[in-house]
Motif scaffolding. Structure first.
Motif, PDB file in Angstrom:
ATOM      1  N   ALA A  90      -9.694   7.829   1.093  1.00  0.00           N
ATOM      2  CA  ALA A  90     -10.212   6.519   1.471  1.00  0.00           C
ATOM      3  C   ALA A  90     -11.143   6.606   2.667  1.00  0.00           C
ATOM      4  CB  ALA A  90      -9.060   5.564   1.781  1.00  0.00           C
ATOM      5  N   ILE A 142      -9.468   1.859   0.153  1.00  0.00           N
ATOM      6  CA  ILE A 142      -8.107   2.236  -0.219  1.00  0.00           C
ATOM      7  C   ILE A 142      -7.855   1.893  -1.678  1.00  0.00           C
ATOM      8  CG2 ILE A 142      -5.673   1.758   0.192  1.00  0.00           C
ATOM      9  CD1 ILE A 142      -6.326   1.268   3.114  1.00  0.00           C
ATOM     10  N   ARG A 169       0.936   4.136  -2.768  1.00  0.00           N
ATOM     11  CA  ARG A 169       0.647   5.522  -2.412  1.00  0.00           C
ATOM     12  C   ARG A 169       1.759   6.443  -2.898  1.00  0.00           C
ATOM     13  NH1 ARG A 169       2.422   8.552   1.563  1.00  0.00           N
ATOM     14  NH2 ARG A 169       3.272   6.853   2.810  1.00  0.00           N
ATOM     15  N   LEU A 182      -4.214  10.409   1.010  1.00  0.00           N
ATOM     16  CA  LEU A 182      -4.832   9.121   0.713  1.00  0.00           C
ATOM     17  C   LEU A 182      -5.872   8.754   1.760  1.00  0.00           C
ATOM     18  CD1 LEU A 182      -5.132   6.597  -0.932  1.00  0.00           C
ATOM     19  CD2 LEU A 182      -3.204   5.597   0.284  1.00  0.00           C
ATOM     20  N   SER A 183      -5.555   9.054   3.022  1.00  0.00           N
ATOM     21  CA  SER A 183      -6.502   8.687   4.076  1.00  0.00           C
ATOM     22  C   SER A 183      -7.814   9.447   3.912  1.00  0.00           C
ATOM     23  CB  SER A 183      -5.901   8.981   5.447  1.00  0.00           C
ATOM     24  OG  SER A 183      -5.806  10.382   5.665  1.00  0.00           O
ATOM     25  N   ILE A 208       0.832  -1.195   0.000  1.00  0.00           N
ATOM     26  CA  ILE A 208       0.000   0.000   0.000  1.00  0.00           C
ATOM     27  C   ILE A 208       0.871   1.251   0.000  1.00  0.00           C
ATOM     28  CG2 ILE A 208      -1.653   1.341   1.354  1.00  0.00           C
ATOM     29  CD1 ILE A 208      -2.914  -1.261   2.245  1.00  0.00           C
ATOM     30  N   LEU A 225      -4.032   4.822   8.681  1.00  0.00           N
ATOM     31  CA  LEU A 225      -3.375   4.438   7.430  1.00  0.00           C
ATOM     32  C   LEU A 225      -1.886   4.237   7.653  1.00  0.00           C
ATOM     33  CD1 LEU A 225      -3.316   3.905   4.451  1.00  0.00           C
ATOM     34  CD2 LEU A 225      -3.211   6.362   4.045  1.00  0.00           C
TER      35      LEU A 225
END
Lengths: 118, 118
Positions: B34, B59, B20, B30-31, B16, B41
């Motif tokens: 998602a 995610i 990212r 990203l968090s 992941i 995360l």
DNA sequence: AGCGCGTGCTTGGTATACTTAGCAGACAAG
DNA sequence: CTTGTCTGCTAAGTATACCAAGCACGCGCT
């Protein structure tokens, strides 16, 4: 994520129960095969709890169905199959490749995106 | 799955994080996409926690990959989901791409093979 | 009347997935 | 220098997935 209404994945429990009864298994039998406790399976079937993915997979295996089918019923797969085209297939394949370093992936991404720019 | 396997989750977090960084996103960015918290995360990426299926799906969507791909990396998809022929996947995806000219495909093939030569 | 064994379900607790608040360092601009 | 805003991370709490023990019923047997 926290879905607040209980309805959506309640159908999953009914689905599991139906499959279990179809296979003529008791709660305890299936729970033992799936390596989960029997009260928990009972609660899952009544929609009180949302089982985690590995539990789902385990139940699916015990019921001799594919994990994907189970995830689909659980509503965990049905996402945006928005773009299924070649772009994403190439990019996804590159991303997934375990042999490439991050820098190498980055390089290929830039080249590919440069090519597909129109 | 309360069985004995406790640690074998190693790769998922790193995977992941790699994705990212490939997408050039911060943990917070990203968090937010998602819809999970940024410390969580961070912890997931360092392998401290095993994210649930819906978080994984979320995610995956944020990273523009299919949920199945993510499940596969997490080892949640039925075992026969071998990813070891990623080579063929990348090459096949490139060959099938309708947007690339023959020369462009050749270029990407040479680069890719150069990378995977060891 | 029991007894024994099956069924599914409830209770009460533990483990862990997940969040909110906040910290320390790096970098840029005033 | 200070101030602001990034970065990722820690700490401490809440929510919930999950388990062990036990309850209440039903059915067949003696």
């Amino acid at each position: 994520m926290r879905s607040k209404d209980e309805g959506p994945w309640k159908g999953l429990g009914e689905f599991i129960r139906a499959q279990r009864e179809l296979a003529k298994l008791s709660v305890r039998q299936l729970s033992e095969m799936a390596k989960i406790s029997n009260p928990y399976l009972s609660q899952v079937e009544r929609g009180l709890y949302k089982p985690s993915a590995d539990v789902l997979k385990s139940i699916a295996n015990a019921l001799q169905m594919s994990a994907e089918t189970m995830y689909g019923q659980a509503g965990l797969l049905d996402d945006d199959e928005t773009v299924d085209d070649a772009i994403n297939r190439v990019e996804a394949a590159i991303k997934l490749d375990t042999q490439l370093t991050t820098e190498q992936k980055d390089t290929m991404m830039r080249i590919y995106r440069g090519f597909t720019q129109r």
